[in-house]
Design a protein around this motif. Sequence first.
Motif, mmCIF file in Angstrom:
data_model
loop_
_atom_site.group_PDB
_atom_site.id
_atom_site.type_symbol
_atom_site.label_atom_id
_atom_site.label_comp_id
_atom_site.label_asym_id
_atom_site.label_seq_id
_atom_site.Cartn_x
_atom_site.Cartn_y
_atom_site.Cartn_z
ATOM 1 N N PRO A 87 -12.745 6.617 -0.954
ATOM 2 C CA PRO A 87 -11.710 5.580 -1.082
ATOM 3 C C PRO A 87 -10.596 6.029 -2.015
ATOM 4 O O PRO A 87 -10.854 6.654 -3.047
ATOM 5 C CB PRO A 87 -12.475 4.383 -1.655
ATOM 6 C CG PRO A 87 -13.895 4.602 -1.239
ATOM 7 C CD PRO A 87 -14.090 6.097 -1.280
ATOM 8 N N HIS A 102 0.806 -1.225 0.000
ATOM 9 C CA HIS A 102 0.000 0.000 0.000
ATOM 10 C C HIS A 102 0.841 1.279 0.000
ATOM 11 O O HIS A 102 0.291 2.381 -0.049
ATOM 12 C CB HIS A 102 -0.932 0.010 1.218
ATOM 13 C CG HIS A 102 -2.049 -0.984 1.121
ATOM 14 N ND1 HIS A 102 -1.864 -2.327 1.372
ATOM 15 C CD2 HIS A 102 -3.359 -0.839 0.789
ATOM 16 C CE1 HIS A 102 -3.010 -2.964 1.214
ATOM 17 N NE2 HIS A 102 -3.931 -2.093 0.852
ATOM 18 N N GLN A 134 -9.116 -6.299 5.002
ATOM 19 C CA GLN A 134 -10.295 -5.457 4.845
ATOM 20 C C GLN A 134 -9.992 -3.971 5.017
ATOM 21 O O GLN A 134 -10.849 -3.134 4.748
ATOM 22 C CB GLN A 134 -11.368 -5.866 5.863
ATOM 23 C CG GLN A 134 -11.923 -7.256 5.659
ATOM 24 C CD GLN A 134 -12.908 -7.643 6.747
ATOM 25 O OE1 GLN A 134 -12.597 -7.620 7.942
ATOM 26 N NE2 GLN A 134 -14.121 -7.987 6.352
ATOM 27 N N TYR A 135 -8.785 -3.644 5.443
ATOM 28 C CA TYR A 135 -8.416 -2.238 5.591
ATOM 29 C C TYR A 135 -8.489 -1.549 4.233
ATOM 30 O O TYR A 135 -8.148 -2.123 3.204
ATOM 31 C CB TYR A 135 -6.993 -2.086 6.124
ATOM 32 C CG TYR A 135 -6.760 -2.545 7.540
ATOM 33 C CD1 TYR A 135 -7.803 -2.960 8.367
ATOM 34 C CD2 TYR A 135 -5.471 -2.566 8.061
ATOM 35 C CE1 TYR A 135 -7.568 -3.376 9.664
ATOM 36 C CE2 TYR A 135 -5.224 -2.984 9.359
ATOM 37 C CZ TYR A 135 -6.273 -3.391 10.151
ATOM 38 O OH TYR A 135 -6.029 -3.804 11.430
ATOM 39 N N GLU A 136 -8.910 -0.295 4.270
ATOM 40 C CA GLU A 136 -9.017 0.473 3.030
ATOM 41 C C GLU A 136 -8.551 1.897 3.280
ATOM 42 O O GLU A 136 -8.852 2.489 4.311
ATOM 43 C CB GLU A 136 -10.468 0.481 2.540
ATOM 44 C CG GLU A 136 -10.671 1.125 1.189
ATOM 45 C CD GLU A 136 -12.105 1.006 0.685
ATOM 46 O OE1 GLU A 136 -12.348 1.371 -0.478
ATOM 47 O OE2 GLU A 136 -12.979 0.555 1.463
#
Length: 219
Positions: free
Chosen positions: A135, A84, A115-117
């Motif tokens: 997002p 990321h 599930q982190y965004e």
Amino acid sequence: MTFNRITTLTAAVAAPAIFSADLGGVASTRRKALMDPRLPLIRDKLAKITANSHRSRSFGEGEHQFRLGPLLSEEQVQFFETDHGIELPSAFRRFLTQLGATGAAPFYGLLQLEQYELFTMEPESAANAPRGFTPLEQHQCQDDLFLHIIEAGCSDLVLLGVTGPLSGRILTGNSDGFWGPDLSPAEDFIAWYELWLDDMAAGRDNRALGLSAPPSHAL
């Protein structure tokens, strides 16, 4: 505990750069060896909370039942950070690798790592108007990033600042901008988590943390 409404982001807190260094070297080894002294106390408080008949009720507690899931390995965290392009704030990283990575937390609890965004905060418009969150698009360049780490229900968000002046701090808000965003006064994730446990144990009513006091304690 109260939250502060955010309108314009300031540089009151030093902003770390987006992570780009190799995490496989000496820095990673040193970070792994550091144990936050607050974590054993938090583990003890969490173990005792369900036996406290005078505690507040925490919204969503039925989902996690005050149980933490397995730890994350250093390798799992490093892979996530590299994938990321960020570095997790140190307090949150230690929580995940030294105490638990899912489960017990305010609202419905900690999400799983996959599930982190990442989100960006929408630009300020009219004075004091709520600001929503969007997002992060793939390969999008953005200075201030926030990681969705806790499920709060519907379009509400519990976010951890990961870059910019609010790195390490917890914010709550709504992705559609219906309310907030509100900034917790806690200095980092561990302090925020301990406030949740302390207010719950004391039977306090704290809507910012999803706590409802027992009828005899409510004011």
